[in-house]
Write a protein that holds these residues in place. Structure first.
Motif, short mmCIF file in Angstrom:
data_model
loop_
_atom_site.label_atom_id
_atom_site.label_comp_id
_atom_site.label_asym_id
_atom_site.label_seq_id
_atom_site.Cartn_x
_atom_site.Cartn_y
_atom_site.Cartn_z
N ASN A 60 0.84 -1.19 0.00
CA ASN A 60 0.00 0.00 0.00
C ASN A 60 0.88 1.25 0.00
O ASN A 60 1.59 1.51 0.96
CB ASN A 60 -0.88 -0.05 1.27
CG ASN A 60 -1.60 1.27 1.55
OD1 ASN A 60 -1.88 2.04 0.63
ND2 ASN A 60 -1.91 1.51 2.82
N SER A 62 -0.55 4.34 -0.84
CA SER A 62 -1.54 5.39 -0.95
C SER A 62 -0.95 6.70 -0.43
O SER A 62 -0.21 6.70 0.55
CB SER A 62 -2.74 4.96 -0.08
OG SER A 62 -3.77 5.86 -0.23
N GLN A 173 -9.23 -1.32 1.69
CA GLN A 173 -8.04 -2.01 1.21
C GLN A 173 -8.02 -3.44 1.74
O GLN A 173 -7.30 -3.75 2.69
CB GLN A 173 -6.78 -1.25 1.62
CG GLN A 173 -6.58 -0.01 0.77
CD GLN A 173 -5.63 0.97 1.40
OE1 GLN A 173 -5.50 1.02 2.62
NE2 GLN A 173 -4.97 1.76 0.58
C1 LIG Z 1 -2.53 2.61 3.32
O1 LIG Z 1 -1.77 3.81 3.41
C2 LIG Z 1 -2.52 4.96 3.76
C3 LIG Z 1 -1.57 6.15 3.69
O2 LIG Z 1 -0.45 5.94 4.49
C4 LIG Z 1 -3.13 4.77 5.14
O3 LIG Z 1 -3.93 5.89 5.45
C5 LIG Z 1 -3.99 3.50 5.13
O4 LIG Z 1 -4.50 3.26 6.41
C6 LIG Z 1 -3.17 2.31 4.68
N1 LIG Z 1 -4.05 1.15 4.58
C7 LIG Z 1 -3.86 0.04 5.27
C8 LIG Z 1 -4.84 -1.07 5.06
O5 LIG Z 1 -2.94 -0.08 6.07
#
Ligand SMILES: *[C@@H]1O[C@H](CO)[C@@H](O)[C@H](O)[C@H]1NC(C)=O
Ligand SMILES: *[C@@H]1O[C@H](CO)[C@@H](O)[C@H](O)[C@H]1NC(C)=O
Ligand SMILES: *[C@@H]1O[C@H](CO)[C@@H](O)[C@H](O)[C@H]1NC(C)=O
Length: 310
Positions: A60, A62, A173
């Protein structure tokens, strides 16, 4: 709405003549190669005849915007344990080499897809890059989004692209395995609906009824899908041409009886099921001029609808 209605839905949303695809599509994202939303998108494009490669970050990433770095050997296992520590910097699913991870940023994954995977697997460049659907909408402020970063990188490399994002009300996710293990979860249903909407969108955008180019050079599209809470069928959704940032002083392309496009955040927030479509500059990540919007409008005219006046 439940699948096997998938096939039925496809037959109803698509003109049968257009079911023959074959364009070469590269898929990227920032949520990682193994999330349900991106695999649902891969599956439906592959099933409807597109030639598809998925090239996404191993984990991830994001919120990493347009960051870039050379891919490195895996030191944090790929998401959901999909590859172990010390796996190579780039890897693929041994049963399906179209499914690739890149242990770096979203931009690097899409560039690897364009520069390395596409020549190998397509024998040439992709026709189009689909970035997302992202887990969570990307509205108004685009520079933090890796999904936008990946779409922009493609546009800068001369490959037309669009970023797609679905509401975090509906997507999360979770692993692609939940598409099969929990098909009636909101996430699985939303992943499938958003994937069909993207298919419908591509069906119009890539139609060879329109002369090339698919998109004006140096631009990309930002498409956002609202929550499925009140929109339980893909047929409920309508696409509306929008601008990234509200600007009452700007003169936009004339459509729906005005030269002021609604802001994408306002359209997605409307009651009803309206998906926003903004044309953005791949370098500034801001709005483009009316003539550039017009080129996209004429290509998508059969798909676009007017938002109700609020
Ligand atoms: C993925 O990364 C984003 C940004 O850092 C975060 O907000 C999110 O919680 C993360 N997702 C998971 C499932 O860890
Ligand atoms: C690899 O592909 C096989 C066959 O499609 C599938 O069963 C498996 O879940 C995939 N694994 C990953 C990590 O993509
Ligand atoms: C769904 O519709 C109800 C009733 O109109 C409304 O209160 C609610 O906010 C809507 N939900 C979403 C996510 O749009």
């Amino acid at each position: 709405m439940r699948f096997p209605t998938l096939l039925f839905a496809l037959l109803t949303v698509l003109d049968p003549a257009s079911l023959v695809h074959g364009e070469r599509i590269l898929i990227g994202n920032d949520d990682g190669w193994a999330v349900a939303a991106i695999r649902a998108q891969f599956n439906i494009l592959a099933e409807t005849g597109f030639d598809v490669i998925l090239s996404c970050p191993a984990i991830n990433l994001s919120g990493t915007g347009s960051l870039s770095a050379p891919p490195t050997i895996v030191i944090i296992p790929c998401e959901f344990g999909t590859c172990p520590i010390l796996s190579p910097a780039e890897g693929f699913n041994a049963s399906d080499p179209r499914l690739n991870y890149v242990n770096s940023f979203p931009v690097d994954a899409v560039n690897y897809g364009i520069n390395t995977l596409a020549p190998e697997l397509f024998g040439g460049p992709p026709d189009f890059v689909v970035s997302g659907p992202n887990v969570g909408n990307n509205l108004e402020v685009l520079f933090t989004s890796g999904t936008i970063g990946a779409a922009s990188a493609a546009a800068k490399a001369g490959i037309p692209s669009a970023a797609f994002s679905g509401s975090s009300d509906s997507l999360s996710q979770v692993s692609y395995t939940t598409l099969d293990s929990d098909p009636s979860s909101t996430n699985s249903i939303a992943s499938n609906i958003y994937s069909i909407l993207t298919l419908k969108f591509l069906d119009t955008l890539l139609s060879d009824l329109h002369p090339p180019p698919i998109l004006p050079a140096g631009t990309s599209l930002n498409v956002n899908y609202p929550s499925i809470a009140n929109c339980t069928n893909e047929a409920d959704f309508q696409f509306v041409l929008t601008r990234v940032v509200a600007d009452a002083s700007a003169t936009d392309v004339e459509t729906c009886g005005t030269t002021h496009l609604p802001a994408e955040a306002d359209v997605v927030a409307l009651e009803g099921c309206f998906a926003s479509v903004s044309v953005f500059d791949a370098s500034t990540l801001g709005d483009v001029d009316a003539a550039t919007q017009g080129a996209v409008l004429s290509r998508l005219v059969d798909l676009l609808r007017c938002a109700p006046v609020s």
